[in-house]
Design a protein around this motif. Sequence first.
Motif, PDB file in Angstrom:
ATOM      1  N   SER A   1       5.895  30.543  19.179  1.00 42.63           N
ATOM      2  CA  SER A   1       4.791  30.561  20.136  1.00 42.63           C
ATOM      3  C   SER A   1       5.325  31.047  21.476  1.00 42.63           C
ATOM      4  O   SER A   1       6.528  31.341  21.612  1.00 42.63           O
ATOM      5  CB  SER A   1       4.172  29.164  20.275  1.00 42.63           C
ATOM      6  N   VAL A   2       4.440  31.154  22.464  1.00 41.07           N
ATOM      7  CA  VAL A   2       4.842  31.670  23.768  1.00 41.07           C
ATOM      8  C   VAL A   2       5.843  30.729  24.450  1.00 41.07           C
ATOM      9  O   VAL A   2       6.799  31.177  25.088  1.00 41.07           O
ATOM     10  CB  VAL A   2       3.603  31.880  24.667  1.00 41.07           C
ATOM     11  N   GLU A   3       5.646  29.423  24.293  1.00 38.83           N
ATOM     12  CA  GLU A   3       6.449  28.442  25.043  1.00 38.83           C
ATOM     13  C   GLU A   3       7.950  28.547  24.735  1.00 38.83           C
ATOM     14  O   GLU A   3       8.758  28.575  25.665  1.00 38.83           O
ATOM     15  CB  GLU A   3       5.933  27.022  24.792  1.00 38.83           C
ATOM     16  N   PRO A   4       8.370  28.581  23.470  1.00 43.63           N
ATOM     17  CA  PRO A   4       9.814  28.682  23.234  1.00 43.63           C
ATOM     18  C   PRO A   4      10.410  29.984  23.751  1.00 43.63           C
ATOM     19  O   PRO A   4      11.574  30.002  24.179  1.00 43.63           O
ATOM     20  CB  PRO A   4       9.951  28.580  21.706  1.00 43.63           C
ATOM     21  N   PHE A   5       9.603  31.063  23.756  1.00 47.18           N
ATOM     22  CA  PHE A   5      10.120  32.309  24.331  1.00 47.18           C
ATOM     23  C   PHE A   5      10.352  32.135  25.828  1.00 47.18           C
ATOM     24  O   PHE A   5      11.426  32.466  26.343  1.00 47.18           O
ATOM     25  CB  PHE A   5       9.163  33.481  24.086  1.00 47.18           C
ATOM     26  N   GLN A   6       9.340  31.605  26.507  1.00 54.45           N
ATOM     27  CA  GLN A   6       9.466  31.436  27.957  1.00 54.45           C
ATOM     28  C   GLN A   6      10.586  30.460  28.297  1.00 54.45           C
ATOM     29  O   GLN A   6      11.344  30.679  29.250  1.00 54.45           O
ATOM     30  CB  GLN A   6       8.133  30.949  28.539  1.00 54.45           C
ATOM     31  N   ALA A   7      10.705  29.391  27.494  1.00 53.17           N
ATOM     32  CA  ALA A   7      11.754  28.397  27.751  1.00 53.17           C
ATOM     33  C   ALA A   7      13.135  28.999  27.545  1.00 53.17           C
ATOM     34  O   ALA A   7      14.093  28.647  28.236  1.00 53.17           O
ATOM     35  CB  ALA A   7      11.559  27.183  26.835  1.00 53.17           C
ATOM     36  N   GLY A   8      13.245  29.920  26.599  1.00 56.18           N
ATOM     37  CA  GLY A   8      14.536  30.537  26.337  1.00 56.18           C
ATOM     38  C   GLY A   8      14.851  31.681  27.273  1.00 56.18           C
ATOM     39  O   GLY A   8      16.005  31.871  27.681  1.00 56.18           O
ATOM     40  N   PHE A   9      13.806  32.448  27.626  1.00 57.77           N
ATOM     41  CA  PHE A   9      14.009  33.644  28.453  1.00 57.77           C
ATOM     42  C   PHE A   9      14.117  33.303  29.933  1.00 57.77           C
ATOM     43  O   PHE A   9      14.973  33.847  30.646  1.00 57.77           O
ATOM     44  CB  PHE A   9      12.848  34.620  28.219  1.00 57.77           C
ATOM     45  N   GLY A  10      13.269  32.401  30.377  1.00 56.84           N
ATOM     46  CA  GLY A  10      13.146  32.105  31.809  1.00 56.84           C
ATOM     47  C   GLY A  10      14.467  31.860  32.519  1.00 56.84           C
ATOM     48  O   GLY A  10      14.785  32.532  33.517  1.00 56.84           O
ATOM     49  N   PRO A  11      15.283  30.912  32.015  1.00 54.00           N
ATOM     50  CA  PRO A  11      16.523  30.589  32.727  1.00 54.00           C
ATOM     51  C   PRO A  11      17.524  31.736  32.759  1.00 54.00           C
ATOM     52  O   PRO A  11      18.473  31.693  33.545  1.00 54.00           O
ATOM     53  CB  PRO A  11      17.092  29.413  31.905  1.00 54.00           C
ATOM     54  N   HIS A  12      17.331  32.752  31.886  1.00 60.11           N
ATOM     55  CA  HIS A  12      18.286  33.855  31.805  1.00 60.11           C
ATOM     56  C   HIS A  12      17.663  35.188  32.224  1.00 60.11           C
ATOM     57  O   HIS A  12      18.275  36.241  32.045  1.00 60.11           O
ATOM     58  CB  HIS A  12      18.818  33.971  30.367  1.00 60.11           C
ATOM     59  N   ALA A  13      16.450  35.133  32.763  1.00 61.20           N
ATOM     60  CA  ALA A  13      15.731  36.360  33.100  1.00 61.20           C
ATOM     61  C   ALA A  13      16.546  37.238  34.040  1.00 61.20           C
ATOM     62  O   ALA A  13      16.640  38.458  33.841  1.00 61.20           O
ATOM     63  CB  ALA A  13      14.370  36.031  33.707  1.00 61.20           C
ATOM     64  N   GLN A  14      17.154  36.641  35.039  1.00 63.62           N
ATOM     65  CA  GLN A  14      17.880  37.425  36.040  1.00 63.62           C
ATOM     66  C   GLN A  14      19.061  38.163  35.401  1.00 63.62           C
ATOM     67  O   GLN A  14      19.262  39.356  35.652  1.00 63.62           O
ATOM     68  CB  GLN A  14      18.374  36.498  37.158  1.00 63.62           C
ATOM     69  N   GLU A  15      19.798  37.463  34.552  1.00 61.57           N
ATOM     70  CA  GLU A  15      20.950  38.088  33.884  1.00 61.57           C
ATOM     71  C   GLU A  15      20.492  39.212  32.958  1.00 61.57           C
ATOM     72  O   GLU A  15      21.092  40.293  32.917  1.00 61.57           O
ATOM     73  CB  GLU A  15      21.720  37.032  33.074  1.00 61.57           C
ATOM     74  N   ILE A  16      19.410  38.970  32.215  1.00 62.58           N
ATOM     75  CA  ILE A  16      18.916  39.967  31.261  1.00 62.58           C
ATOM     76  C   ILE A  16      18.387  41.193  32.000  1.00 62.58           C
ATOM     77  O   ILE A  16      18.692  42.333  31.645  1.00 62.58           O
ATOM     78  CB  ILE A  16      17.839  39.337  30.350  1.00 62.58           C
ATOM     79  N   MET A  17      17.609  40.959  33.067  1.00 63.01           N
ATOM     80  CA  MET A  17      17.068  42.079  33.838  1.00 63.01           C
ATOM     81  C   MET A  17      18.185  42.886  34.492  1.00 63.01           C
ATOM     82  O   MET A  17      18.092  44.118  34.599  1.00 63.01           O
ATOM     83  CB  MET A  17      16.100  41.570  34.923  1.00 63.01           C
ATOM     84  N   ALA A  18      19.234  42.209  34.925  1.00 62.97           N
ATOM     85  CA  ALA A  18      20.334  42.889  35.607  1.00 62.97           C
ATOM     86  C   ALA A  18      21.100  43.809  34.665  1.00 62.97           C
ATOM     87  O   ALA A  18      21.831  44.696  35.105  1.00 62.97           O
ATOM     88  CB  ALA A  18      21.285  41.860  36.221  1.00 62.97           C
ATOM     89  N   ASP A  19      20.931  43.610  33.356  1.00 66.01           N
ATOM     90  CA  ASP A  19      21.624  44.456  32.379  1.00 66.01           C
ATOM     91  C   ASP A  19      20.861  45.752  32.094  1.00 66.01           C
ATOM     92  O   ASP A  19      21.418  46.699  31.546  1.00 66.01           O
ATOM     93  CB  ASP A  19      21.809  43.667  31.067  1.00 66.01           C
ATOM     94  N   ILE A  20      19.588  45.803  32.457  1.00 67.02           N
ATOM     95  CA  ILE A  20      18.752  46.969  32.120  1.00 67.02           C
ATOM     96  C   ILE A  20      19.314  48.277  32.678  1.00 67.02           C
ATOM     97  O   ILE A  20      19.374  49.275  31.956  1.00 67.02           O
ATOM     98  CB  ILE A  20      17.280  46.740  32.561  1.00 67.02           C
TER      99      ILE A  20
END
Lengths: 104, 104
Positions: free
Chosen positions: B67-86
Amino acid sequence: MIKVSVMYPNTPVPRFNHEYYRDKHMPLVKARIGESCKPYTVDKGLAGGAPGAPATYVGMCHIFCDSVEPFQAGFGPHAQEIMADIPNYTDLTPVIQMSEVVVG
Amino acid sequence: MIKVSVMYPNTPVPRFNHEYYRDKHMPLVKARIGESCKPYTVDKGLAGGAPGAPATYVGMCHIFCDSVEPFQAGFGPHAQEIMADIPNYTDLTPVIQMSEVVVG
């Protein structure tokens, strides 16, 4: 392996009958393309990436095939019949693309 | 089941390192989101729907989650690191959407 993606751009008030798409149109496509193509997936757009943003596509399907040729060979002879079914569930014009499946 | 689609719009001369995306970026995303999300798929755009037309998206990934919640819970705390890799593989800005998996 390739993937044929058919993506219907969202509008403020889209006409898109998801039940017809799932239960009638996509089984028709599968029946006409035949065994040269693998199973397909169907998506219903929920939301965009930003908070409150709408989905870019109201509906999508992705059809898996071994290569472009079997898809074209299966789809081509039935293109007119398949296209004629689209007004039964939407008046949107889909974006179509073929992709190489890098991770499947 | 939901699917998070990340789609990179094509340009005449896109900078998009498909190997980095497959071998570095997506494994990073998977590692950070963790087990709350199912396997993902990665596509490389080949062509559009009309003869000779380019692919709308040069690259795409689709991440499956319950569902949306586990994605957001997993992605949210690492969004900055993931975006910085783009920027390591592209300067394109992706279109993101969440969909309900109707046929998976």
